[in-house]
Design an enzyme around this catalytic site. Structure first.
Site, mmCIF file in Angstrom:
data_model
loop_
_atom_site.group_PDB
_atom_site.id
_atom_site.type_symbol
_atom_site.label_atom_id
_atom_site.label_comp_id
_atom_site.label_asym_id
_atom_site.label_seq_id
_atom_site.Cartn_x
_atom_site.Cartn_y
_atom_site.Cartn_z
ATOM 1 N N GLU A 184 -6.304 -10.494 -1.279
ATOM 2 C CA GLU A 184 -7.107 -10.267 -0.065
ATOM 3 C C GLU A 184 -8.598 -10.216 -0.419
ATOM 4 O OE1 GLU A 184 -5.649 -6.935 2.251
ATOM 5 O OE2 GLU A 184 -3.560 -7.423 1.830
ATOM 6 N N ASN B 293 2.042 -5.128 -3.184
ATOM 7 C CA ASN B 293 0.630 -5.423 -2.901
ATOM 8 C C ASN B 293 -0.133 -4.131 -2.615
ATOM 9 O OD1 ASN B 293 -1.414 -7.497 -2.254
ATOM 10 N ND2 ASN B 293 -1.251 -6.777 -0.133
ATOM 11 N N ASP C 20 -12.351 -10.128 -0.837
ATOM 12 C CA ASP C 20 -13.638 -10.199 -0.151
ATOM 13 C C ASP C 20 -14.594 -9.279 -0.891
ATOM 14 O OD1 ASP C 20 -12.641 -7.760 0.872
ATOM 15 O OD2 ASP C 20 -12.331 -8.550 2.884
ATOM 16 N N HIS D 160 -10.505 -5.922 -2.311
ATOM 17 C CA HIS D 160 -11.567 -5.710 -1.323
ATOM 18 C C HIS D 160 -12.683 -5.009 -2.085
ATOM 19 C CE1 HIS D 160 -9.106 -7.018 1.999
ATOM 20 N NE2 HIS D 160 -8.159 -6.163 1.677
ATOM 21 N N GLU E 82 0.801 -1.239 0.000
ATOM 22 C CA GLU E 82 0.000 0.000 0.000
ATOM 23 C C GLU E 82 0.825 1.276 0.000
ATOM 24 O OE1 GLU E 82 -2.823 -0.431 3.198
ATOM 25 O OE2 GLU E 82 -3.519 -2.367 2.459
HETATM 26 O O1 9MR Z 1 -7.426 -7.979 8.596
HETATM 27 C C1 9MR Z 1 -6.464 -7.162 9.224
HETATM 28 C C2 9MR Z 1 -7.006 -6.664 10.542
HETATM 29 O O2 9MR Z 1 -7.132 -7.736 11.454
HETATM 30 C C3 9MR Z 1 -6.091 -5.600 11.124
HETATM 31 O O3 9MR Z 1 -6.692 -5.039 12.278
HETATM 32 C C4 9MR Z 1 -5.844 -4.534 10.081
HETATM 33 C C5 9MR Z 1 -4.913 -3.487 10.617
HETATM 34 O O4 9MR Z 1 -4.622 -2.499 9.700
HETATM 35 O O5 9MR Z 1 -5.280 -5.113 8.912
HETATM 36 C C6 9MR Z 1 -6.149 -6.009 8.301
HETATM 37 O O6 9MR Z 1 -5.583 -6.505 7.115
HETATM 38 C C7 9MR Z 1 -5.302 -5.534 6.111
HETATM 39 C C8 9MR Z 1 -4.100 -6.032 5.352
HETATM 40 O O7 9MR Z 1 -3.034 -6.277 6.232
HETATM 41 C C9 9MR Z 1 -3.655 -5.041 4.293
HETATM 42 N N1 9MR Z 1 -4.761 -4.697 3.417
HETATM 43 C C10 9MR Z 1 -6.002 -4.317 4.063
HETATM 44 C C11 9MR Z 1 -6.422 -5.386 5.076
HETATM 45 C C12 9MR Z 1 -7.762 -5.041 5.691
HETATM 46 O O8 9MR Z 1 -7.694 -3.866 6.418
#
Ligand code: 9MR
Length: 383
Positions: A274, A211, A276, A247, A169
């Protein structure tokens, strides 16, 4: 007896037999997780069906849920790849500077190895989920700390990670196509390429990915990433793959597949990392379309959903996954499975281009260490 050191390519004819044996072993090793998925037979689970198409099907996994019988039961039956949801992030792995903690990540890797699953490492560097000590650093101190982090974590997991999200990101949302402002970005625009070079040195066998989210169609942000990848490939910065988080809401960009393809055409693998999708009237249709798009792009090597059951999701209010909160298969599950099974079995496109192979030789012993497809121009070329 000591062998005299000779240029690598001179050794190739003599070593061809050994290399081919190694190559076969390497392919078997790479293929093993693909052809076995728990105890289920091919075509009846996500993992087995994806494997028939030469791909993996993974899920994001938090370590603490491995002891949830229902969660682990579905995971082990259906999936042949995992991504630690939080356990390999900077705040988790280096809570104090130079003090590393691998408990959660190791647990997930052991589980994956015991069940023939690939591991996507997520993520070495990101502007979010940094430990407090890193957030308060800047300049050279931050740059050095960040690269030390990459080296240490990638070395710890060396040889056990199929693909690393080296950087996550790093591009801004909106129409600029520019890098996101962050403490890492302020250490200099070259931080991403330095991270990739550092990761390659620490774990030469892992695929190294960039990513991001909101890069799922052709837009300013994805074009910014595209330009970076093109630049990296032209200058030999070691990047092997791009992850598209996907997402998604209730619409799929019309150019989703074309966007994957334009990246693949740069000579990198692409992966849905990722996935969903909001539950709505078209959730199943959209899941099927994403699956078909990946299957249609030869270098799309696999799909990961960001969780298993709706209740596991970071956006659980959207019920965005393939299994409901009780672990039942949803219509979206069936749509994905049918899409994976459509069209019969195709020869695995695989992550490598078999038109040429490169063998990496140990500089000191001259022994073959690894064999790569043409996408990795390290070592000596065998045609
Ligand atoms: O699913 C993850 C969640 O449990 C955490 O609290 C969060 C913290 O920023 O990150 C989520 O996963 C993220 C991933 O690492 C990067 N892309 C977005 C995902 C959803 O927020």
């Amino acid at each position: 007896m000591k062998h005299q050191s000779r240029p690598a390519q001179w050794r190739l004819p003599q070593r061809l037999r050994a290399i081919l044996i190694l190559l076969t072993a390497a392919l078997v090793a790479v293929g093993a997780p693909l052809v076995t998925s728990g105890s289920a037979s091919a075509g009846t689970t996500l993992g087995a069906s994806a494997a028939e198409k030469g791909r993996y099907f993974g899920a994001a996994v938090p370590a603490f849920k491995l002891s949830d019988g229902q969660f682990a039961g579905i995971l082990d039956r259906e999936f042949n790849a995992v991504t630690p949801e939080n356990e390999m992030k900077w705040d988790a792995t280096e809570p104090s500077q130079n003090q590393f903690r691998y408990t959660g990540g190791d647990q997930i890797v052991s589980h994956a190895q015991a069940h023939n699953m690939r591991v996507r490492g997520h993520t070495l560097l990101w502007h979010a989920q940094q430990p407090g000590w890193a957030q308060s650093l800047s300049g050279t101190a931050l740059r050095n700390a960040a690269m030390n982090h990459v080296t240490q974590v990638a070395t710890h997991y060396r040889g056990q990670i199929y693909a690393w999200d080296v950087v996550n990101e790093a591009f801004a949302d909106g129409g600029s196509g520019a890098r996101r402002d962050s403490n890492l970005q302020r250490t200099g625009n070259d931080w991403i390429e330095v991270a990739f070079r550092t990761a390659r040195a620490a774990d030469p066998a892992a695929k190294l990915c960039y990513n991001d989210y909101n890069t799922d169609g052709v837009n300013a942000k994805s074009t910014g990433v595209y330009n970076m990848v093109r630049d990296f490939k032209s200058r030999g910065v070691p990047i092997d793959c791009v992850g598209f988080q996907s997402h998604l809401g209730t619409t799929l960009p019309g150019d989703y597949q074309a966007n994957l393809q334009r990246f693949a055409d740069l000579g990198v693998d692409v992966q849905i990392t990722e996935l969903d999708i909001s539950q709505g009237s078209n959730q199943a249709t959209m899941y099927a379309a994403v699956t078909r798009a990946c299957l249609a792009v030869t270098r799309c090597t696999g799909i990961t959903t960001w969780g298993v059951r709706d209740s596991d999701s970071w956006r659980s209010g959207d019920n965005p996954l393939l299994f409901d909160g009780s672990g039942n298969k949803k219509p979206a599950y069936t749509a994905v499975l049918n899409a994976l099974n459509a069209g019969g079995t195709t020869p695995p496109p695989g992550p490598v281009d078999t038109s040429a192979w490169y063998v990496l030789l140990n500089r000191n012993s001259g022994k073959a260490l690894d064999v790569y497809g043409a996408s990795t121009a390290d070592g000596a070329r065998i045609t």
